[in-house]
Enzyme design. Sequence first.
Site, PDB file in Angstrom:
ATOM      1  N   ARG A 140      -5.937  -5.079   5.951  1.00 31.58           N
ATOM      2  CA  ARG A 140      -6.284  -3.875   5.202  1.00 31.58           C
ATOM      3  C   ARG A 140      -7.798  -3.854   5.023  1.00 31.58           C
ATOM      4  NH1 ARG A 140      -2.069  -1.833   6.278  1.00 31.58           N
ATOM      5  NH2 ARG A 140      -0.328  -1.357   4.892  1.00 31.58           N
ATOM      6  N   HIS A 161      -7.009   2.924  12.208  1.00 28.21           N
ATOM      7  CA  HIS A 161      -5.759   2.398  11.631  1.00 28.21           C
ATOM      8  C   HIS A 161      -4.556   2.683  12.554  1.00 28.21           C
ATOM      9  CE1 HIS A 161      -3.625   1.249   7.630  1.00 28.21           C
ATOM     10  NE2 HIS A 161      -2.928   0.846   8.680  1.00 28.21           N
TER      11      HIS A 161
END
Length: 310
Positions: free
Chosen positions: A225, A273
Amino acid sequence: MTVLLFHSPDDPVELWVAELRRQLPDVEIRTTPDFGDPSEIDYALVWKPPAGLLASLPNLRVTFSIAAGIDHILADPERPTHVPIVRMLDDNLRDMMSEWAILGVLYFHRFMPEYMAEQPKAIWDRRWPIYTPETHVGVLGLGAIGRDVAEKFRVLGFQVHGWSRTPREVAGIICHHGAAGLEAMLPQCRYLVCVLPLTDETRGIIGARTIAALPEDAVVVNLGRGGHVVDEDLLAALDSGHLRGAFLDVFNEEPLPPGHAYWRHPKVVMTPHVAGELVPQSCAKAIARNLNAHMSGAAMEGVLDLERGY
Ligand code: NAP
């Protein structure tokens, strides 16, 4: 009839609904924003639910995450704390994550930044190879995904280290855990790959201290993340020359603002992402397995342990 509510601002809703209907023919699938009577919703399958959505469902029995991580659900301060949260465990997602981690390491290991810069200038300049059997890759996180990443680097012939919170044993992998384990591992790692969940303990783990412990010319590959990285510290280490590069899929702010230094940094390679995508044809099967297990009173796979935070 049992009702499942689907919510995601970032996924192909029609494809998801079609696959969920195929896997769960006896469950009614509804989607946000017009999903009718909130009291009729039994299960929710969500990515980044807006604050209050889950709290507005009085008979919600389980929240399923459209992600391996659940940080996007915990970010909702109004989330009903008595409702179990289940993360996505999916083989295709795991395999895609491993592919991306390998792509990032091999991109630098085989000098692609240099060759790509030289190609338009017609420069034929061969680099001497980095000897793979003596090159160490460190994988932060040895869970469902990190373990696969580590094992695949081993197959490629690297020396592979894995780091976890609790002691783990994985054949062929040099396993470390806890703060002391990280300290022992970092100075050896030419490539550091992060596949951790984002928790209070792991936030900012790739900051000045961790980066300084890596050898000169190391490369950071982050597909955990964005919150794992302290951006200023990573940029400072790239600019000072301590780090050779960074291969990044996730960011503190997503989408990454157009003015952010990463976009145009010569040592940064980034993707939006996409390291591990949740392909409905595969993930709907995982959801169906868990939902059917819950309806029949059996245990589900991937239930969040609130105390450890992942
Ligand atoms: P997982 O099975 O829960 O594994 C998590 C691993 O991290 C475990 O090995 C755990 O240690 C370790 N860990 C957790 N906290 C730690 C700490 N404080 N110190 C050291 N190790 C710690 O998770 P997963 O399914 O592998 O997924 C990992 C993460 O990948 C997700 O949470 C998500 O953030 C990220 N992800 C990103 C994408 C993308 O597209 N970029 C897609 C999917 C997933 P123990 O083994 O001791 O429990």
